[in-house]
Design an enzyme around this catalytic site. Structure first.
Site, short mmCIF file in Angstrom:
data_model
loop_
_atom_site.label_atom_id
_atom_site.label_comp_id
_atom_site.label_asym_id
_atom_site.label_seq_id
_atom_site.Cartn_x
_atom_site.Cartn_y
_atom_site.Cartn_z
N LYS A 1 -10.14 0.51 -2.22
CA LYS A 1 -10.47 0.05 -0.85
C LYS A 1 -11.53 0.30 -0.33
O LYS A 1 -12.10 1.76 -0.35
CB LYS A 1 -9.19 0.68 -0.02
CG LYS A 1 -8.92 0.37 1.44
CD LYS A 1 -8.02 0.97 2.10
CE LYS A 1 -7.71 0.44 3.38
NZ LYS A 1 -6.65 1.41 3.99
N GLU B 1 0.86 -0.98 0.09
CA GLU B 1 -0.05 0.04 0.18
C GLU B 1 0.75 1.37 0.15
O GLU B 1 1.93 1.31 0.82
CB GLU B 1 -0.80 0.08 1.20
CG GLU B 1 -1.92 1.22 1.42
CD GLU B 1 -2.71 1.08 2.73
OE1 GLU B 1 -3.75 1.70 2.67
OE2 GLU B 1 -2.17 0.42 3.59
N CYS C 1 -4.85 -3.50 3.34
CA CYS C 1 -4.33 -3.23 4.70
C CYS C 1 -5.68 -3.38 5.62
O CYS C 1 -5.84 -4.56 6.04
CB CYS C 1 -3.77 -1.89 4.80
SG CYS C 1 -2.98 -1.45 6.10
#
Length: 291
Positions: free
Chosen positions: A125, A50, A167
């Site tokens: 995301k 990321e 993440c």
């Protein structure tokens, strides 16, 4: 559970660990060196973490440094993939989407390139990290970022079907289960995990996601101090579907290698058929907020 093959014919992946700063060109230089090393060592797919493009000092700098997918930086990675002849998982690009002019906010976009440099998948995301951890400082990703609208179907690659995540997504098992049910054999969580949550949760969560989905889990991570306001935990790793850490990066920037054995995935799922034993009639929708 030692049933995995040791054949050298198994596909090799490289997991890259970097310390991004606000300097985009220096970050690209570092990532490109690791990707070229991965290709030299025989990997067919390299995973970057990321924020591989940059980690800014504040939301205003994040927005200023962001680019569209058709911008110069992704063009350099497209050329790099072609040059090295390997696939690239670009684990979290600060993307100015088509709604940039209206929103003045960006997406945290996981981009998958094939070995010809073509974009084969993008995942934005869906879970934004708005948290306040004592000792780590507050983080409010939504100050600059819009959550993605949907999951991406698992993508066929030379190493297997990959489910894309980023993440903070790893804290939501519903997402990993949905990807596994859609056919994923490998889950990837490119990350920039904090220095307080990292020692407590990083490895535990990754191993849990691997065990519950019976998938390989690949987690490329940021490490070290990015600037005066932020540091990351590192410890990039690959976990097999039994929950064993089969590769791990040392401290600092670098890479680790792992072979992906899809026969092992199939054998484990046959021996321990948890997906056949699920009881959705009991669980209902687990994604609703607590009342």
């Amino acid at each position: 559970m030692a049933i995995s093959s040791s054949s050298w014919e198994l596909p090799l992946v490289a997991v890259c660990q970097v310390t991004s700063t606000p300097d985009k060109q220096e970050n690209f230089k570092t990532c490109a060196e690791l990707v070229r090393e991965a290709a030299r060592l025989g990997a067919c797919l390299a995973f970057l973490p990321e924020a591989f493009d940059f980690i800014a000092r504040d939301p205003a700098e994040t927005l200023r440094l962001s680019e569209p997918l058709g911008g110069n930086l992704l063009g350099e990675y497209t050329q790099l993939a072609r040059e090295c002849g390997l696939w690239l998982s670009l684990g979290g690009f600060h993307e100015r989407g088509q709604d940039w002019e209206q929103t003045q906010k960006i997406y945290n976009c996981h981009v998958l390139l094939d070995n010809k440099g073509s974009v084969v998948a993008t995942y934005r995301k869906t879970h934004l990290c708005d948290v306040e951890i004592p000792g780590q400082g507050p983080m409010c990703e939504s100050n600059s970022t819009i959550p993605g609208p949907s999951l991406e179907s698992p993508v066929s690659t030379p190493v297997g079907k990959i489910g894309l995540a980023i993440c903070y997504d790893m804290r939501f098992p519903e997402l990993s289960l949905a990807l596994a049910q859609a056919g994923a054999e490998i889950l990837t969580y490119p990350s920039a995990f904090g220095s307080v949550t990292g020692p407590a949760h990083w490895e535990v969560l990754l191993r849990a996601r691997a065990i519950e989905t019976q998938c390989y889990v690949v987690a490329a991570a940021q490490c070290g101090r990015h600037h005066e306001k932020r540091a990351s935990y590192g410890h990039s790793m690959v976990v097999d579907p039994w929950g064993t850490v089969v590769a791990r990066c040392p401290e600092g920037p670098g890479l680790c290698l792992a072979r992906i054995d899809l026969r092992y995935v199939r054998q484990l799922r046959q021996h321990l058929p948890v997906f056949e034993h699920r009881r959705p009639d009991l669980y209902g929708s687990l994604g609703r907020p607590r009342s």
